[in-house]
Scaffold this active site. Sequence first.
Site, PDB file in Angstrom:
ATOM      1  N   ASP A 158       0.814  -0.316   1.716  1.00  0.00           N
ATOM      2  CA  ASP A 158       1.409   0.918   2.229  1.00  0.00           C
ATOM      3  C   ASP A 158       0.793   1.380   3.551  1.00  0.00           C
ATOM      4  O   ASP A 158       1.377   2.189   4.255  1.00  0.00           O
ATOM      5  CB  ASP A 158       1.418   2.039   1.175  1.00  0.00           C
ATOM      6  CG  ASP A 158       0.040   2.358   0.633  1.00  0.00           C
ATOM      7  OD1 ASP A 158      -0.940   1.717   1.063  1.00  0.00           O
ATOM      8  OD2 ASP A 158      -0.054   3.249  -0.234  1.00  0.00           O
ATOM      9  N   ASP A 209      -2.329  -2.706  -1.189  1.00  0.00           N
ATOM     10  CA  ASP A 209      -1.023  -2.561  -1.829  1.00  0.00           C
ATOM     11  C   ASP A 209       0.127  -2.433  -0.834  1.00  0.00           C
ATOM     12  O   ASP A 209       1.249  -2.119  -1.227  1.00  0.00           O
ATOM     13  CB  ASP A 209      -1.036  -1.373  -2.799  1.00  0.00           C
ATOM     14  CG  ASP A 209      -1.322  -0.060  -2.098  1.00  0.00           C
ATOM     15  OD1 ASP A 209      -2.035  -0.066  -1.069  1.00  0.00           O
ATOM     16  OD2 ASP A 209      -0.814   0.980  -2.558  1.00  0.00           O
TER      17      ASP A 209
HETATM   18 ZN    ZN Z   1      -2.670   1.630  -0.010  1.00  0.00          ZN
END
Ligand code: ZN
Length: 543
Positions: free
Chosen positions: A281, A279
């Site tokens: 991050d 995702d």
């Molecule tokens: Zn992540």
Amino acid sequence: MKIKTVKTTAIEGQMPGTSGLRKKTRVFMEPNYLENFIQATFDAIGGGTGKTFIVGGDGRFFNKDAIQVILRMAAGNGVSKVIVGQDGILSTPAASHLIRLNKADGGFILSASHNPGGLDEDFGVKFNAENGGPAPEGLTAKIFEATTTMNAYKTVDADDIDLSKTSTLSHGDMTVQIVNSVSDYQALMETLFDFDAIRALFASGFTMRFDAMHAVTGPYGTAILEDALGAPAGTVTNGVPLEDFGKGHPDPNPIWAKELMDVMMSDASPDIGAASDGDGDRNMIVGRGAYVTPSDSLAILAANAHLAPAYASGLAGIARSMPTSAASDRVAAKLGIQAYETPTGWKFFGNLLDANKVTICGEESAGTGSSHVREKDGLWAVLLWLNILAVRKQSVSEIVKDHWETFGRDYYSRFDFEDVALDAANDMMENLRGRLDDLTGKSFAGLTVVSADEFSYLDPVDGSTSNNQGLRITFEGDGRAVFRLSGTGTQGATVRLYLEQYSGQGGDINQDTQTALQQVRDAAFEMSDMKAMIGRIEPDVIT
Ligand code: ZN
Ligand code: G1P
């Protein structure tokens, strides 16, 4: 469009205090499972009427279907507007930014982060609050409570919305705006960093390999690194998001990003290698022949942040999670700013950032970020590195070496023992917990314990306390071992053992990491009686 109420049943939902619900994909696909969690979230925040939300995910299997469910339920709950990333794609930091930019009431992010994706793998949903950060503990407790008592949810009968084109549509009274997944995030990055300097760096022949691991950062990396900053085509590898991440494990560490590591350790190595997770991050930074530990990366970014426009006037403070090495504390001390030590998990940084107590924060698990959003941000860390390299005109390894020469080196490694029987893991922790008071002054593997305690955190902003955040033992000679049970595993228990040894200022900075950590490691094994308690001392993953 008629709102309908559908009967549902309570689910074994999200554990209170964890950010989001993460389960096998097939569980999410069971009738009314996802629906229960979404309705619980609407109920916990006092309903959806008149509100605006951001929705997007990391592109894994079931992402688009889940978005259609959420859109219908948002309409059913009286939401006035939902902003969705094109093709359902939004990285976690980009979603956090969109919540803040649009002053939305929150956002639904569909991801199981770095866990594999697919019909037989993992899926997840998390709700971020209006500050753009993971739901605070009070809210996750309310959501959990609601999932267990739920008996009906609200939705509408409506066709799927075409997510493939940027446009503004409607679902009954609700507006659905489909936005380019990258452009607002890119605009934010342009305000933080000196894009001209980075462009000049690439123009001078500087080379890079950014491994998007077939996950969400592919489109972000291509637009920003190649199109905007002029890195040659092919700089971004595995750049097309796939529903199963190409059957990979999108976790940017030397184990799972092995393809990148092999290139970086070879003669064909570019000047810098980087990777991000499912995702978007997390981040991994590796120089030519030189892996940078996340703890070191946090410290180096903090020490050099003033070289980037957004941080030119200095940092308010630096926060790190407890198991992260003390390297960033040394930087804070030198800069004369406050260093904060928080429990594991990004949500604890949110309060510090909101209160302007810190500007930069990070975790040993490859998460670094700043006040620009309320999530860790993989590409942000990569861009800050590039900005620093562009100004200092040195190699990654020169910068790392210079840092160690100035501050001393914090040798660091994490051992993960996965799928341990729950009872065995709990017994080992319980046993050690019970002996903490007696450890001080005792020797294990020739090392004397200086202090031993269980970390608990008093939030300096809201006054809340979080207990049981890991057992930490410090040794004579500036060594430390931390024992913790993972809160994100999906099978059995994952025992994490974090090892750290400081070289001292002017000490030997050229040792092999595992050699430098050997004594601390042996002491940790001995004091916990790990071999007998969980049946092994060979970790599944060493990072
Ligand atoms: Zn992540
Ligand atoms: C892990 C990491 C932690 C991170 C979290 C979410 O949690 O250790 O630093 O915030 O994933 O990405 P854990 O499994 O250790 O509870």
